[in-house]
Structures are given as C-alpha cells and as structure tokens.
Design an enzyme around this catalytic site. Sequence first.
Site, PDB file in Angstrom:
ATOM      1  N   ASN A   1      -9.779  -3.072  -6.721  1.00  0.00           N
ATOM      2  CA  ASN A   1      -9.384  -2.612  -7.420  1.00  0.00           C
ATOM      3  C   ASN A   1     -10.475  -1.618  -8.994  1.00  0.00           C
ATOM      4  O   ASN A   1      -9.726  -0.623  -9.328  1.00  0.00           O
ATOM      5  CB  ASN A   1      -7.803  -2.685  -7.738  1.00  0.00           C
ATOM      6  CG  ASN A   1      -7.155  -2.804  -6.510  1.00  0.00           C
ATOM      7  OD1 ASN A   1      -6.299  -3.444  -6.170  1.00  0.00           O
ATOM      8  ND2 ASN A   1      -7.784  -1.863  -5.695  1.00  0.00           N
TER       9      ASN A   1
ATOM     10  N   ASP B   1       1.225  -1.278  -0.151  1.00  0.00           N
ATOM     11  CA  ASP B   1      -0.614   0.019   0.490  1.00  0.00           C
ATOM     12  C   ASP B   1       1.287   0.836  -0.105  1.00  0.00           C
ATOM     13  O   ASP B   1       2.166   1.124   0.610  1.00  0.00           O
ATOM     14  CB  ASP B   1      -0.728  -0.162   0.883  1.00  0.00           C
ATOM     15  CG  ASP B   1      -2.706   0.725   1.194  1.00  0.00           C
ATOM     16  OD1 ASP B   1      -2.642   1.315   0.194  1.00  0.00           O
ATOM     17  OD2 ASP B   1      -2.655   1.028   2.466  1.00  0.00           O
TER      18      ASP B   1
HETATM   19  C1  FPP Z   1      -1.695  -0.008  -3.210  1.00  0.00           C
HETATM   20  O1  FPP Z   1      -1.309   1.502  -3.342  1.00  0.00           O
HETATM   21  C2  FPP Z   1      -1.505  -0.731  -4.826  1.00  0.00           C
HETATM   22  C3  FPP Z   1      -2.122  -1.109  -5.713  1.00  0.00           C
HETATM   23  C4  FPP Z   1      -3.274  -1.592  -5.875  1.00  0.00           C
HETATM   24  C5  FPP Z   1      -1.168  -1.560  -6.962  1.00  0.00           C
HETATM   25  C6  FPP Z   1       0.041  -2.273  -5.940  1.00  0.00           C
HETATM   26  C7  FPP Z   1       0.636  -2.884  -7.263  1.00  0.00           C
HETATM   27  C8  FPP Z   1       1.700  -2.475  -7.705  1.00  0.00           C
HETATM   28  C9  FPP Z   1       3.067  -2.232  -6.799  1.00  0.00           C
HETATM   29  C10 FPP Z   1       2.594  -2.731  -9.345  1.00  0.00           C
HETATM   30  C11 FPP Z   1       2.150  -3.599  -9.688  1.00  0.00           C
HETATM   31  C12 FPP Z   1       2.390  -5.121  -9.637  1.00  0.00           C
HETATM   32  C13 FPP Z   1       3.308  -6.001 -10.229  1.00  0.00           C
HETATM   33  C14 FPP Z   1       3.457  -7.521 -10.044  1.00  0.00           C
HETATM   34  C15 FPP Z   1       4.285  -5.521 -11.249  1.00  0.00           C
HETATM   35  P1  FPP Z   1      -2.997   2.903  -3.488  1.00  0.00           P
HETATM   36  O2  FPP Z   1      -2.229   3.593  -4.504  1.00  0.00           O
HETATM   37  O3  FPP Z   1      -4.074   2.729  -2.645  1.00  0.00           O
HETATM   38  O4  FPP Z   1      -1.911   3.858  -2.028  1.00  0.00           O
HETATM   39  P2  FPP Z   1      -2.594   4.849  -1.717  1.00  0.00           P
HETATM   40  O5  FPP Z   1      -3.647   4.467  -0.372  1.00  0.00           O
HETATM   41  O6  FPP Z   1      -1.744   5.684  -1.183  1.00  0.00           O
HETATM   42  O7  FPP Z   1      -3.771   6.080  -2.740  1.00  0.00           O
END
Ligand code: FPP
Length: 244
Positions: A67, A19
């Site tokens: 998501n 996250d």
């Molecule tokens: C949460 O951060 C993260 C995600 C919803 C996506 C995770 C994906 C990756 C790390 C990259 C792609 C994966 C691979 C395996 C190549 P958020 O966007 O919710 O952050 P925030 O809470 O600060 O808005």
Amino acid sequence: MMSEKTQLNIPRHIAIIMDGNGRWAKKRLHPRTDGHRAGADAVIRVTQAARDLGVEYLTLYAFSTENWKRPAEEVGALMSLLSHFLDSKLEKLINDGVRLKTIGRTGGLPEPVRSKLLNAVEKTRQNTAQTLVLALNYGGRAELTDAAGKIAADAAAGRLDPEKMDETVFRQYLYDPEIPDPDLMIRTSGELRLSNFLLWQLAYTELYVTDVLWPDFDRNDLVCAIEQFNRRDRRFGAINESSL
Ligand code: FPP
C-alpha cells in the site's frame, strides 16, 4: 439476535480483506479518502457485530506492505484515520473488553501511529472479550521472510537445531504465534485474490467473497458469511466420516 448465536456454529477466528473503499467513493464521485473514512466506520460496526456474535478473533487487513505504492496523500489519509481511530476508540475498546493486537512490520509505520498503537496494545493487553488484530504494514511474504531471517539467526547462534524444525516450531516464528489460524476469510468487493494476506495461516481456511463494498458491509453481511461457512464441509485434507 440470540437465536443466530445459538443456531450457528460461530467461527473462532474471522479474517477480512476490507476491499472496495475506493470504488465506494468513486460511485459517489467523492475522493478516495472519503471511502477510507466510511471504511473506518465499517471497522467499528463489524468489530461490534463480530463481538456480539461471539467471534473470538477478528483480523483486519488495514494496510499492506504494497500500500506504500499509493499516492502519498492517500497513504497520509490512511495513517491519519488510523491515528484518529486509536485516539477516539481506545476508551471504547477498553470498556468493551477488546484486546488489540497487531501483525506486520509495525516498526516501519510513521509516528505518531507507531507509539499510539504500542500504547493501545499495552492498555488492552489483559482484555478477554475479543481480540482485534490489525494487519498493518503487513504482507504474507514479508512475514515468512522475516520468519526465515529469525530462524537462520537462531540456527547460526546455536539456539535452534535445524533437525528439530517442523510446523510447530516454524509457527513460533510468525508475527504472533498465539493467534489461531482463521476459520473463515472474507473478502469484500468481489476480487478473487489473496493479495499477500496470511499466506501460512490461510492453508485450510474457508474463503468467502462478496460483491458488497467494505464501507457497506454490515452485521447482516457478516451473518450471511457465517451462514455460508456453516454449510461448508471442513475436512482439513482428510475425508469425512460419512464417506468411510
Ligand atoms: C482497500 O480498498 C482498503 C484499504 C487499502 C485500506 C483499509 C483501511 C480502512 C478500512 C480504514 C482504516 C482502518 C482502520 C483500522 C481504522 P481500496 O482502496 O483498495 O478500494 P478499491 O479497490 O475499490 O480502490
């Protein structure tokens, strides 16, 4: 490096809620997709670090069933990152002995991600150095609901005797029964929530939350989490010997 490995009890399976990509980008006044790109770099870095430390299974929550509610542009960027990851890292996964697995409703992922994933899983099937599990279109409730559907179908078809249902039988209906329950679950960027991750499997898992944002998470942060894990007293509902 080696001393960490010999001194620490290394969890067999670590699961991570990655996250904070959005906040990482916001702090830099960059678009959110830049945060996901940096998050993908962290995936490579942490997978390598976990392998060096001897972690057998690493499960990463890469895309949840919730998501899809994000703007189409962000969903598209996450799918392209995944596609790029599979194109550019498959060779490395093979050479490093990493077996790739997925959990989730992966049939609901768009092409070409879906077929690239199937290909990567197939090409790495015999690898034994480490298992990297990507949770994609994954939700804990979806997994339990899907299990209930398969159980009902098997019972209706006479393949399953309802009298025989117990936790061992139930586990066989999860997305991948071979994967052991996580010993340690790490959540980055400070939120104290499970967010629908591995609801069955986390029953006795040690939880570790850090304020570090996922794109900043590195080997040192992983070692800190494992050190904290080493200070926990895992009792699985029992009491420990010294209390007797
Ligand atoms: C949460 O951060 C993260 C995600 C919803 C996506 C995770 C994906 C990756 C790390 C990259 C792609 C994966 C691979 C395996 C190549 P958020 O966007 O919710 O952050 P925030 O809470 O600060 O808005």
